[in-house]
Scaffold this motif. Structure first.
Motif, PDB file in Angstrom:
ATOM      1  N   ARG A  46       0.826  -1.202   0.000  1.00 25.88           N
ATOM      2  CA  ARG A  46       0.000   0.000   0.000  1.00 25.88           C
ATOM      3  C   ARG A  46       0.868   1.262   0.000  1.00 25.88           C
ATOM      4  NH1 ARG A  46      -3.134  -1.365   3.922  1.00 25.88           N
ATOM      5  NH2 ARG A  46      -1.963  -0.369   5.608  1.00 25.88           N
ATOM      6  N   TRP A  47       1.854   1.294   0.889  1.00 26.91           N
ATOM      7  CA  TRP A  47       2.702   2.481   0.991  1.00 26.91           C
ATOM      8  C   TRP A  47       3.516   2.707  -0.279  1.00 26.91           C
ATOM      9  CZ3 TRP A  47       4.751   0.715   6.397  1.00 26.91           C
ATOM     10  CH2 TRP A  47       3.729   0.896   7.344  1.00 26.91           C
ATOM     11  N   THR A  48       3.975   1.616  -0.892  1.00 23.17           N
ATOM     12  CA  THR A  48       4.763   1.746  -2.120  1.00 23.17           C
ATOM     13  C   THR A  48       3.895   2.277  -3.256  1.00 23.17           C
ATOM     14  OG1 THR A  48       6.235  -0.023  -1.377  1.00 23.17           O
ATOM     15  CG2 THR A  48       6.299   0.525  -3.716  1.00 23.17           C
ATOM     16  N   LEU A  49       2.654   1.829  -3.323  1.00 22.49           N
ATOM     17  CA  LEU A  49       1.737   2.378  -4.331  1.00 22.49           C
ATOM     18  C   LEU A  49       1.476   3.865  -4.079  1.00 22.49           C
ATOM     19  CD1 LEU A  49      -0.826  -0.539  -4.737  1.00 22.49           C
ATOM     20  CD2 LEU A  49       0.768   0.324  -6.461  1.00 22.49           C
ATOM     21  N   PHE A  50       1.308   4.247  -2.811  1.00 21.31           N
ATOM     22  CA  PHE A  50       1.119   5.667  -2.480  1.00 21.31           C
ATOM     23  C   PHE A  50       2.340   6.483  -2.887  1.00 21.31           C
ATOM     24  CE2 PHE A  50      -1.934   4.701   1.294  1.00 21.31           C
ATOM     25  CZ  PHE A  50      -2.992   4.544   0.416  1.00 21.31           C
ATOM     26  N   LEU A  51       3.516   5.922  -2.640  1.00 19.13           N
ATOM     27  CA  LEU A  51       4.760   6.600  -3.025  1.00 19.13           C
ATOM     28  C   LEU A  51       4.821   6.752  -4.544  1.00 19.13           C
ATOM     29  CD1 LEU A  51       7.605   7.684  -2.215  1.00 19.13           C
ATOM     30  CD2 LEU A  51       8.425   5.327  -2.497  1.00 19.13           C
ATOM     31  N   ALA A  52       4.489   5.693  -5.254  1.00 21.05           N
ATOM     32  CA  ALA A  52       4.574   5.706  -6.724  1.00 21.05           C
ATOM     33  C   ALA A  52       3.611   6.718  -7.352  1.00 21.05           C
ATOM     34  CB  ALA A  52       4.298   4.311  -7.274  1.00 21.05           C
ATOM     35  N   ASP A  53       2.414   6.848  -6.764  1.00 26.14           N
ATOM     36  CA  ASP A  53       1.462   7.782  -7.380  1.00 26.14           C
ATOM     37  C   ASP A  53       1.539   9.195  -6.798  1.00 26.14           C
ATOM     38  OD1 ASP A  53      -0.083   7.897  -5.037  1.00 26.14           O
ATOM     39  OD2 ASP A  53      -1.646   6.571  -5.793  1.00 26.14           O
ATOM     40  N   GLY A  54       2.512   9.417  -5.907  1.00 25.61           N
ATOM     41  CA  GLY A  54       2.737  10.753  -5.375  1.00 25.61           C
ATOM     42  C   GLY A  54       1.836  11.130  -4.206  1.00 25.61           C
ATOM     43  N   SER A  55       1.073  10.167  -3.682  1.00 27.89           N
ATOM     44  CA  SER A  55       0.196  10.458  -2.545  1.00 27.89           C
ATOM     45  C   SER A  55       0.978  10.734  -1.271  1.00 27.89           C
ATOM     46  CB  SER A  55      -0.773   9.294  -2.290  1.00 27.89           C
ATOM     47  OG  SER A  55      -1.618   9.109  -3.387  1.00 27.89           O
ATOM     48  N   ILE A  56       2.172  10.136  -1.173  1.00 29.72           N
ATOM     49  CA  ILE A  56       3.056  10.409  -0.032  1.00 29.72           C
ATOM     50  C   ILE A  56       4.456  10.720  -0.568  1.00 29.72           C
ATOM     51  CG2 ILE A  56       1.754   8.986   1.612  1.00 29.72           C
ATOM     52  CD1 ILE A  56       3.921   6.814   1.321  1.00 29.72           C
ATOM     53  N   SER A  57       5.208  11.451   0.226  1.00 28.69           N
ATOM     54  CA  SER A  57       6.577  11.794  -0.165  1.00 28.69           C
ATOM     55  C   SER A  57       7.536  10.683   0.248  1.00 28.69           C
ATOM     56  CB  SER A  57       6.998  13.094   0.536  1.00 28.69           C
ATOM     57  OG  SER A  57       7.130  12.875   1.937  1.00 28.69           O
ATOM     58  N   ALA A  58       8.758  10.785  -0.216  1.00 31.53           N
ATOM     59  CA  ALA A  58       9.793   9.819   0.170  1.00 31.53           C
ATOM     60  C   ALA A  58      10.022   9.870   1.681  1.00 31.53           C
ATOM     61  CB  ALA A  58      11.093  10.108  -0.579  1.00 31.53           C
ATOM     62  N   GLU A  59       9.963  11.062   2.274  1.00 35.18           N
ATOM     63  CA  GLU A  59      10.137  11.195   3.729  1.00 35.18           C
ATOM     64  C   GLU A  59       9.007  10.511   4.490  1.00 35.18           C
ATOM     65  OE1 GLU A  59      12.488  12.288   5.980  1.00 35.18           O
ATOM     66  OE2 GLU A  59      13.686  12.168   4.148  1.00 35.18           O
ATOM     67  N   GLU A  60       7.783  10.665   3.989  1.00 35.44           N
ATOM     68  CA  GLU A  60       6.649   9.989   4.635  1.00 35.44           C
ATOM     69  C   GLU A  60       6.774   8.476   4.504  1.00 35.44           C
ATOM     70  OE1 GLU A  60       2.997  13.129   4.159  1.00 35.44           O
ATOM     71  OE2 GLU A  60       3.873  12.307   2.311  1.00 35.44           O
ATOM     72  N   TYR A  61       7.209   8.025   3.336  1.00 36.64           N
ATOM     73  CA  TYR A  61       7.416   6.590   3.122  1.00 36.64           C
ATOM     74  C   TYR A  61       8.463   6.057   4.101  1.00 36.64           C
ATOM     75  CZ  TYR A  61       8.277   2.162   0.739  1.00 36.64           C
ATOM     76  OH  TYR A  61       8.392   0.822   0.448  1.00 36.64           O
ATOM     77  N   LYS A  62       9.543   6.800   4.236  1.00 26.93           N
ATOM     78  CA  LYS A  62      10.608   6.407   5.159  1.00 26.93           C
ATOM     79  C   LYS A  62      10.061   6.282   6.578  1.00 26.93           C
ATOM     80  CE  LYS A  62      15.054   7.911   6.961  1.00 26.93           C
ATOM     81  NZ  LYS A  62      16.061   8.941   7.012  1.00 26.93           N
ATOM     82  N   TRP A  63       9.308   7.255   7.016  1.00 32.65           N
ATOM     83  CA  TRP A  63       8.739   7.244   8.359  1.00 32.65           C
ATOM     84  C   TRP A  63       7.822   6.025   8.548  1.00 32.65           C
ATOM     85  CZ3 TRP A  63       3.906   7.400  10.560  1.00 32.65           C
ATOM     86  CH2 TRP A  63       3.867   7.633  11.935  1.00 32.65           C
ATOM     87  N   LEU A  64       6.991   5.759   7.554  1.00 29.98           N
ATOM     88  CA  LEU A  64       6.069   4.620   7.645  1.00 29.98           C
ATOM     89  C   LEU A  64       6.829   3.291   7.750  1.00 29.98           C
ATOM     90  CD1 LEU A  64       3.413   5.773   5.043  1.00 29.98           C
ATOM     91  CD2 LEU A  64       3.033   5.470   7.506  1.00 29.98           C
ATOM     92  N   VAL A  65       7.832   3.113   6.907  1.00 29.57           N
ATOM     93  CA  VAL A  65       8.607   1.862   6.943  1.00 29.57           C
ATOM     94  C   VAL A  65       9.333   1.734   8.279  1.00 29.57           C
ATOM     95  CG1 VAL A  65      10.521   0.578   5.906  1.00 29.57           C
ATOM     96  CG2 VAL A  65       8.826   1.677   4.436  1.00 29.57           C
ATOM     97  N   GLU A  66       9.901   2.820   8.753  1.00 31.34           N
ATOM     98  CA  GLU A  66      10.610   2.769  10.033  1.00 31.34           C
ATOM     99  C   GLU A  66       9.668   2.451  11.191  1.00 31.34           C
ATOM    100  OE1 GLU A  66      12.717   6.502  10.082  1.00 31.34           O
ATOM    101  OE2 GLU A  66      14.419   5.637   8.989  1.00 31.34           O
ATOM    102  N   SER A  67       8.383   2.716  11.024  1.00 27.63           N
ATOM    103  CA  SER A  67       7.411   2.377  12.067  1.00 27.63           C
ATOM    104  C   SER A  67       7.228   0.866  12.204  1.00 27.63           C
ATOM    105  CB  SER A  67       6.056   3.048  11.780  1.00 27.63           C
ATOM    106  OG  SER A  67       5.363   2.384  10.736  1.00 27.63           O
ATOM    107  N   GLN A  68       7.735   0.126  11.245  1.00 28.87           N
ATOM    108  CA  GLN A  68       7.627  -1.339  11.264  1.00 28.87           C
ATOM    109  C   GLN A  68       8.794  -2.014  11.989  1.00 28.87           C
ATOM    110  OE1 GLN A  68       4.688  -2.951   9.702  1.00 28.87           O
ATOM    111  NE2 GLN A  68       4.352  -0.831  10.286  1.00 28.87           N
ATOM    112  N   LYS A  69       9.645  -1.233  12.618  1.00 27.87           N
ATOM    113  CA  LYS A  69      10.851  -1.778  13.248  1.00 27.87           C
ATOM    114  C   LYS A  69      10.540  -2.899  14.232  1.00 27.87           C
ATOM    115  CE  LYS A  69      15.211  -0.429  15.336  1.00 27.87           C
ATOM    116  NZ  LYS A  69      16.076   0.693  15.637  1.00 27.87           N
ATOM    117  N   ASP A  70       9.449  -2.785  14.958  1.00 25.00           N
ATOM    118  CA  ASP A  70       9.102  -3.820  15.929  1.00 25.00           C
ATOM    119  C   ASP A  70       8.746  -5.150  15.269  1.00 25.00           C
ATOM    120  OD1 ASP A  70       9.580  -2.130  18.059  1.00 25.00           O
ATOM    121  OD2 ASP A  70       7.472  -1.591  18.321  1.00 25.00           O
TER     122      ASP A  70
END
Length: 116
Positions: A46-70
């Motif tokens: 989902r996040w990668t599709l949002f990144l690809a279509d410009g719905s989220i920025s690279a910084e937002e994508y980074k933050w979202l992925v980093e939230s998966q650390k646990d």
């Protein structure tokens, strides 16, 4: 944008990363990586599709992925005796690899599409 190809590339890069750091524990490392990818697959898609279509920025994508650390548990490597410090560094490397791979592919694809 084929998200499945991006996820395959992420998986390959993660196996290479972990396999290179823990050559003698490849089996445990691959299982840990697969468990993380299975637990995160829907969100990463989902996040990668949002990144690809410009719905989220690279910084937002980074933050979202980093939230998966646990979700990066690395139980197999921990059981095999890898220190918590090394596992912490590895978790950061795993998330960085996911982020860089996805952003790199999306950016290159968008650049190619814009040039066409």
């Amino acid at each position: 944008m084929d998200v499945n190809n991006i996820l395959k590339e992420i998986k390959t890069n993660l196996f290479d990363l972990v396999g290179g750091k823990f050559e003698d524990l490849k089996g445990e490392a691959k299982k840990d990586i697969q468990d993380f990818l299975d637990a995160s697959k829907a969100k990463l898609e989902r996040w990668t599709l949002f990144l690809a279509d410009g719905s989220i920025s690279a910084e937002e994508y980074k933050w979202l992925v980093e939230s998966q650390k646990d979700l990066v548990v690395l139980k197999g490597l921990y059981t095999a005796g890898v220190s918590k410090i090394k596992l912490g560094h590895l978790k950061n490397s795993i998330l960085t690899s996911v982020i860089n791979t996805a952003i790199g592919i999306v950016t290159n694809t968008n650049d190619t599409t814009a040039d066409a």
